[in-house]
Structure formats: structure tokens, C-alpha cells
Design a protein around this motif. Structure first.
Motif, PDB file in Angstrom:
ATOM      1  N   LEU A 144       0.797  -1.228   0.000  1.00 23.53           N
ATOM      2  CA  LEU A 144       0.000   0.000   0.000  1.00 23.53           C
ATOM      3  C   LEU A 144       0.830   1.279   0.000  1.00 23.53           C
ATOM      4  O   LEU A 144       0.327   2.328  -0.395  1.00 23.53           O
ATOM      5  CB  LEU A 144      -0.936   0.019   1.225  1.00 23.53           C
ATOM      6  N   ARG A 145       2.077   1.217   0.431  1.00 24.64           N
ATOM      7  CA  ARG A 145       2.838   2.452   0.602  1.00 24.64           C
ATOM      8  C   ARG A 145       3.192   3.118  -0.713  1.00 24.64           C
ATOM      9  O   ARG A 145       3.584   4.295  -0.723  1.00 24.64           O
ATOM     10  CB  ARG A 145       4.098   2.179   1.410  1.00 24.64           C
ATOM     11  N   LYS A 146       3.081   2.407  -1.838  1.00 24.12           N
ATOM     12  CA  LYS A 146       3.379   3.001  -3.135  1.00 24.12           C
ATOM     13  C   LYS A 146       2.151   3.641  -3.771  1.00 24.12           C
ATOM     14  O   LYS A 146       2.228   4.157  -4.884  1.00 24.12           O
ATOM     15  CB  LYS A 146       3.960   1.946  -4.081  1.00 24.12           C
ATOM     16  N   ASN A 147       1.028   3.625  -3.065  1.00 24.97           N
ATOM     17  CA  ASN A 147      -0.198   4.238  -3.573  1.00 24.97           C
ATOM     18  C   ASN A 147      -0.323   5.645  -2.984  1.00 24.97           C
ATOM     19  O   ASN A 147      -0.198   5.837  -1.776  1.00 24.97           O
ATOM     20  CB  ASN A 147      -1.405   3.376  -3.195  1.00 24.97           C
ATOM     21  N   SER A 148      -0.567   6.628  -3.837  1.00 20.02           N
ATOM     22  CA  SER A 148      -0.617   8.023  -3.386  1.00 20.02           C
ATOM     23  C   SER A 148      -1.759   8.266  -2.408  1.00 20.02           C
ATOM     24  O   SER A 148      -1.620   9.039  -1.455  1.00 20.02           O
ATOM     25  CB  SER A 148      -0.746   8.957  -4.596  1.00 20.02           C
ATOM     26  N   CYS A 149      -2.897   7.605  -2.618  1.00 18.70           N
ATOM     27  CA  CYS A 149      -4.021   7.773  -1.696  1.00 18.70           C
ATOM     28  C   CYS A 149      -3.660   7.246  -0.315  1.00 18.70           C
ATOM     29  O   CYS A 149      -4.039   7.829   0.709  1.00 18.70           O
ATOM     30  CB  CYS A 149      -5.257   7.054  -2.244  1.00 18.70           C
ATOM     31  N   SER A 150      -2.923   6.135  -0.259  1.00 19.23           N
ATOM     32  CA  SER A 150      -2.477   5.598   1.017  1.00 19.23           C
ATOM     33  C   SER A 150      -1.594   6.591   1.766  1.00 19.23           C
ATOM     34  O   SER A 150      -1.613   6.655   3.002  1.00 19.23           O
ATOM     35  CB  SER A 150      -1.717   4.285   0.806  1.00 19.23           C
ATOM     36  N   LEU A 151      -0.819   7.375   1.014  1.00 22.09           N
ATOM     37  CA  LEU A 151       0.048   8.373   1.648  1.00 22.09           C
ATOM     38  C   LEU A 151      -0.782   9.458   2.330  1.00 22.09           C
ATOM     39  O   LEU A 151      -0.424   9.923   3.424  1.00 22.09           O
ATOM     40  CB  LEU A 151       0.974   8.997   0.600  1.00 22.09           C
ATOM     41  N   TYR A 152      -1.897   9.856   1.726  1.00 23.07           N
ATOM     42  CA  TYR A 152      -2.780  10.832   2.369  1.00 23.07           C
ATOM     43  C   TYR A 152      -3.415  10.231   3.629  1.00 23.07           C
ATOM     44  O   TYR A 152      -3.537  10.913   4.650  1.00 23.07           O
ATOM     45  CB  TYR A 152      -3.873  11.276   1.395  1.00 23.07           C
ATOM     46  N   PHE A 153      -3.828   8.961   3.552  1.00 19.40           N
ATOM     47  CA  PHE A 153      -4.370   8.292   4.735  1.00 19.40           C
ATOM     48  C   PHE A 153      -3.314   8.221   5.834  1.00 19.40           C
ATOM     49  O   PHE A 153      -3.620   8.399   7.024  1.00 19.40           O
ATOM     50  CB  PHE A 153      -4.840   6.881   4.384  1.00 19.40           C
ATOM     51  N   LEU A 154      -2.078   7.953   5.459  1.00 13.45           N
ATOM     52  CA  LEU A 154      -0.983   7.875   6.424  1.00 13.45           C
ATOM     53  C   LEU A 154      -0.747   9.232   7.084  1.00 13.45           C
ATOM     54  O   LEU A 154      -0.610   9.318   8.315  1.00 13.45           O
ATOM     55  CB  LEU A 154       0.288   7.397   5.723  1.00 13.45           C
ATOM     56  N   ALA A 155      -0.711  10.290   6.286  1.00  8.95           N
ATOM     57  CA  ALA A 155      -0.519  11.636   6.833  1.00  8.95           C
ATOM     58  C   ALA A 155      -1.663  12.008   7.775  1.00  8.95           C
ATOM     59  O   ALA A 155      -1.441  12.603   8.843  1.00  8.95           O
ATOM     60  CB  ALA A 155      -0.430  12.647   5.689  1.00  8.95           C
ATOM     61  N   GLY A 156      -2.889  11.632   7.401  1.00 10.89           N
ATOM     62  CA  GLY A 156      -4.027  11.896   8.266  1.00 10.89           C
ATOM     63  C   GLY A 156      -3.936  11.150   9.584  1.00 10.89           C
ATOM     64  O   GLY A 156      -4.285  11.699  10.645  1.00 10.89           O
ATOM     65  N   SER A 157      -3.458   9.916   9.551  1.00 10.55           N
ATOM     66  CA  SER A 157      -3.315   9.129  10.783  1.00 10.55           C
ATOM     67  C   SER A 157      -2.275   9.736  11.713  1.00 10.55           C
ATOM     68  O   SER A 157      -2.442   9.731  12.938  1.00 10.55           O
ATOM     69  CB  SER A 157      -2.939   7.685  10.438  1.00 10.55           C
ATOM     70  N   ILE A 158      -1.205  10.274  11.146  1.00 11.35           N
ATOM     71  CA  ILE A 158      -0.163  10.909  11.964  1.00 11.35           C
ATOM     72  C   ILE A 158      -0.697  12.186  12.621  1.00 11.35           C
ATOM     73  O   ILE A 158      -0.494  12.418  13.817  1.00 11.35           O
ATOM     74  CB  ILE A 158       1.082  11.210  11.105  1.00 11.35           C
ATOM     75  N   VAL A 159      -1.369  13.020  11.835  1.00 15.01           N
ATOM     76  CA  VAL A 159      -1.883  14.272  12.396  1.00 15.01           C
ATOM     77  C   VAL A 159      -2.994  14.008  13.412  1.00 15.01           C
ATOM     78  O   VAL A 159      -3.237  14.820  14.319  1.00 15.01           O
ATOM     79  CB  VAL A 159      -2.362  15.209  11.266  1.00 15.01           C
ATOM     80  N   ASN A 160      -3.667  12.863  13.295  1.00 23.21           N
ATOM     81  CA  ASN A 160      -4.698  12.518  14.275  1.00 23.21           C
ATOM     82  C   ASN A 160      -4.123  12.384  15.680  1.00 23.21           C
ATOM     83  O   ASN A 160      -4.811  12.674  16.677  1.00 23.21           O
ATOM     84  CB  ASN A 160      -5.393  11.212  13.873  1.00 23.21           C
ATOM     85  N   PHE A 161      -2.883  11.927  15.780  1.00 26.83           N
ATOM     86  CA  PHE A 161      -2.242  11.841  17.094  1.00 26.83           C
ATOM     87  C   PHE A 161      -2.072  13.227  17.710  1.00 26.83           C
ATOM     88  O   PHE A 161      -2.217  13.402  18.923  1.00 26.83           O
ATOM     89  CB  PHE A 161      -0.889  11.132  16.982  1.00 26.83           C
ATOM     90  N   VAL A 162      -1.760  14.216  16.882  1.00 30.27           N
ATOM     91  CA  VAL A 162      -1.630  15.587  17.378  1.00 30.27           C
ATOM     92  C   VAL A 162      -2.984  16.091  17.886  1.00 30.27           C
ATOM     93  O   VAL A 162      -3.072  16.715  18.950  1.00 30.27           O
ATOM     94  CB  VAL A 162      -1.092  16.521  16.280  1.00 30.27           C
ATOM     95  N   VAL A 163      -4.036  15.800  17.127  1.00 31.29           N
ATOM     96  CA  VAL A 163      -5.379  16.213  17.539  1.00 31.29           C
ATOM     97  C   VAL A 163      -5.749  15.580  18.880  1.00 31.29           C
ATOM     98  O   VAL A 163      -6.246  16.257  19.789  1.00 31.29           O
ATOM     99  CB  VAL A 163      -6.423  15.832  16.469  1.00 31.29           C
ATOM    100  N   MET A 164      -5.476  14.293  19.017  1.00 29.56           N
ATOM    101  CA  MET A 164      -5.893  13.586  20.229  1.00 29.56           C
ATOM    102  C   MET A 164      -5.085  13.999  21.457  1.00 29.56           C
ATOM    103  O   MET A 164      -5.641  14.240  22.525  1.00 29.56           O
ATOM    104  CB  MET A 164      -5.786  12.075  20.013  1.00 29.56           C
ATOM    105  N   TYR A 165      -3.771  14.114  21.284  1.00 30.67           N
ATOM    106  CA  TYR A 165      -2.918  14.312  22.453  1.00 30.67           C
ATOM    107  C   TYR A 165      -2.576  15.771  22.749  1.00 30.67           C
ATOM    108  O   TYR A 165      -2.184  16.095  23.863  1.00 30.67           O
ATOM    109  CB  TYR A 165      -1.642  13.477  22.307  1.00 30.67           C
ATOM    110  N   VAL A 166      -2.719  16.656  21.767  1.00 27.69           N
ATOM    111  CA  VAL A 166      -2.497  18.078  22.027  1.00 27.69           C
ATOM    112  C   VAL A 166      -3.820  18.798  22.227  1.00 27.69           C
ATOM    113  O   VAL A 166      -3.959  19.618  23.140  1.00 27.69           O
ATOM    114  CB  VAL A 166      -1.693  18.730  20.881  1.00 27.69           C
ATOM    115  N   ALA A 167      -4.807  18.495  21.403  1.00 25.60           N
ATOM    116  CA  ALA A 167      -6.100  19.177  21.510  1.00 25.60           C
ATOM    117  C   ALA A 167      -7.002  18.525  22.557  1.00 25.60           C
ATOM    118  O   ALA A 167      -7.417  19.165  23.525  1.00 25.60           O
ATOM    119  CB  ALA A 167      -6.796  19.187  20.153  1.00 25.60           C
ATOM    120  N   LEU A 168      -7.293  17.248  22.366  1.00 24.74           N
ATOM    121  CA  LEU A 168      -8.286  16.590  23.223  1.00 24.74           C
ATOM    122  C   LEU A 168      -7.752  16.316  24.629  1.00 24.74           C
ATOM    123  O   LEU A 168      -8.413  16.631  25.620  1.00 24.74           O
ATOM    124  CB  LEU A 168      -8.740  15.287  22.575  1.00 24.74           C
TER     125      LEU A 168
END
Length: 344
Positions: A47-71
Motif C-alpha cells: 500500500l505504501r506506493k499508492n498516493s491515496c495511502s500516503l494521504y491516509f498515512l498523513a491523516g493518521s499521523i496528524v490525528n495523534f496531534v489532535v488527540m494528544y495536544v487538543a483533546l
């Protein structure tokens, strides 16, 4: 006040209390597990060679910031009175600067994924050529910079202050707060929801056009135009767009009502109406924070390939757990036999 209204107020206040007390814990646990597995799955070879997967990956990383810095910081401050930003002006400003770009990016990365699926499903070659890893990396960096620049003004107006004898980190003055409560819902919620809906619809149109062309001409070029992985990613993405719209839109609308109706137009609630408004605000805010949690579970339910990768991950882990102890036991047995042989 009638007894019915008193009972209603008491019930809604109790529900809101437990939502604020238990909701963040559930979100943090489920979100940490889900986004952790998302990062593992979307970095696997298939999956890592698929561009859409890269957007999902970036979203998953930023979700940690939302959960642990915001929430998490908000939960500690409101439920346990643990808030370093209330007494540290620098951290107060940094916290706000991290929170709102992260909240925006959690949805804007979905917009980019929708745009990528629109490109990949297009019959125009020059658009399909934009669905690549190099373009995805550039867009991720670009949208991240843009979101930070758009929210950089919050550094000026995020301040520590004392209200009713309690130190808090908040947005001042009220005039800016009105702008802030309109700006954030539009940039972080409504605009990305509108764009992801538009690109989602356009992607559906493209997919249907592909099926129509398949029925008209059956050649290898048309047949291979949209691969199985691409189709599954489109389904996963459309499911996420639908659920994100349902859980995010109420928070955006109620914030804009707060800015315009309450702050500007000075709308006055009755005691019952105020309780209902506070309850709706608490529920919509908790729904909004559920957005970083649901990706993994949406992908698991709607994506057969994602489920297969998850099963493969667990099966490989189990094989390692079985093979490694076995090798260790064989090594220990050989060492014991060698020692016994040398002793004799």
C-alpha cells in the motif's frame, strides 16, 4: 420553573458531565489503537506506493496531534484542573497554534485523498498523471504550511487570563473571538466538507463512466484503467467522507451560531434553552473529536484489502512469536548438550 423543566435540566447536565468525563478516554484509547494500526498498514509494501495511502498515512499521523495536544490537554484542564497553558503564556500560544492547524489538516488530508481518487479515476491522461507519490508529498507539505499560515494569527490573541479567580488559556478579545468562531468552522470544517463532497461526487461520476466505456468497448486499456486497490480505496474514502460530514458539520454550525447568534445578535436563552444549547455543544464537540478515531474502523469495515493486510500483520506477528521462542529453545538445548558432551 416547572418540575418537568427542572428534571430535563438535571438529566441533560448529568449526561453532559459523563460525556465530558468518559468520552475523551474512549476516544483516546480507540483512536490510539486505530491510528497506530493505520500507520503500520499504510506503510506496508503493498500500500505504501499508492498516493491515496500516503494521504491516509498523513491523516493518521496528524490525528495523534489532535488527540494528544487538543483533546487530552482540554480533558485534563476541564476535568482535572491540570492545565500548564493557563499559567504559561508561551505554551498557551503554542498549544493553540498546534491545535487548529491539526484539526484542519485532519479533514484537509481527506480532501487531498478525494482529489487523488478523482485524478486516478479520470479518463484524461494528464489528470491521471497527477495521482503519484511525488505529487502527494508536495501537496501534503503545501497544505500543512498553508494551514499553519492561515492560523498563525491565533498566536497574537491566545492569552492567559484570570476569570472568576481561575487562570485559563483562552482567546481574547471578544471581537476577535467572533471572527475566530466563524473562521475556524469554515476553514477547518465546512470548506473541506464541501470540497471532499464535490470530489467524491466527481469520482463516482468517473467510475460510472469507466463502467459505461467497458460495456461499449472491451479492450485491455479500458479494463486495466482502475485497479482493484484503487476501487477499494475509493469505497473506503467515500465511506469516510460520509461519516465525517455527519459528525463534523454539527460542531461547525453550532460554533457559527454561537458567534453570530449569541455574541453579535445577543440572543438570550431561557434557563432550559441554555441547558439544551450547552448539551448540544458538548455532544457536537465530542462528535467532532471522534473524526480522528473512526478512520481505522471505517477502513476495516469497507476495505477488503485493508482487512487482508491487517490479517497478514497479525499472522506474521504470531509466526514470529512462535518461531522465535522455538529457536531460543533449540539454541538452549544445543548449548546444554554441548556442555554435557564437553563435561564427559
Amino acid at each position: 420553573m416547572s418540575s418537568v423543566n427542572s428534571n430535563l435540566i438535571e438529566v441533560l447536565n448529568n449526561i453532559a458531565f459523563w460525556i465530558n468525563r468518559l468520552g475523551p478516554i474512549i476516544i483516546l484509547v480507540l483512536g490510539t489503537i486505530g491510528n497506530f494500526f493505520n500507520i503500520i498498514i499504510f506503510t506496508r509494501r503493498s500500500l505504501r506506493k499508492n498516493s491515496c495511502s500516503l494521504y491516509f498515512l498523513a491523516g493518521s499521523i496528524v490525528n495523534f496531534v489532535v488527540m494528544y495536544v487538543a483533546l487530552l490537554t482540554r480533558y485534563l484542564a476541564t476535568s482535572w484542573n491540570i492545565d500548564p497553558s493557563a499559567t504559561n503564556p508561551i505554551w498557551c500560544k503554542i498549544r493553540y497554534l498546534l491545535i487548529y492547524p491539526a484539526l484542519s489538516l485532519a479533514l484537509w488530508f481527506i480532501v487531498l485523498a478525494c482529489l487523488d481518487r478523482y485524478f486516478s479515476s479520470s479518463h484524461q491522461v494528464h489528470l491521471r498523471q497527477l495521482s503519484t507519490l511525488s505529487v502527494a508529498r508536495k501537496l501534503i507539505i503545501l497544505i500543512t504550511i498553508v494551514m499553519f499560515l492561515l492560523n498563525i494569527h491565533v498566536i497574537v490573541f491566545a492569552q492567559t487570563t484570570i476569570i472568576s479567580g481561575i487562570a485559563i488559556c483562552t482567546i481574547l478579545p471578544d471581537e476577535y473571538l467572533v471572527f475566530f468562531n466563524i473562521f475556524v468552522p469554515i476553514i477547518s470544517c465546512l470548506l473541506p466538507l464541501i470540497l471532499m463532497s464535490i470530489f467524491g461526487i466527481l469520482t463516482i461520476v468517473n467510475v460510472r463512466a469507466i463502467h459505461r466505456r467497458r460495456n461499449i468497448q472491451d479492450n485491455s486499456t479500458t479494463r486495466g484503467h482502475l485497479h482493484s486497490n484503487d476501487r477499494q480505496l475509493i469505497v473506503m474514502l467515500l465511506c469516510q467522507v460520509t461519516i465525517a460530514t455527519i459528525i463534523v458539520a454539527p460542531w461547525a454550525l453550532i460554533n457559527m451560531f454561537s458567534a453570530i447568534g449569541i455574541t453579535v445578535l445577543k440572543y438570550q436563552f431561557s434557563s432550559t434553552g441554555s441547558t439544551i444549547y450547552d448539551f448540544c455543544f458538548n455532544v457536537s464537540r465530542m462528535m467532532y473529536y471522534m473524526n480522528p478515531v473512526l478512520g481505522f474502523y471505517i477502513y476495516t469495515l469497507s476495505g477488503p484489502r485493508f482487512r487482508n493486510e491487517l490479517k497478514n500483520l497479525f499472522s506474521q506477528t504470531n509466526r514470529r512469536n512462535i518461531i522465535h521462542p522455538t529457536r531460543l529453545q533449540l539454541r538452549q538445548t544445543n548449548e546444554t548438550l554441548n556442555y554435557a558432551f564437553r563435561a564427559h
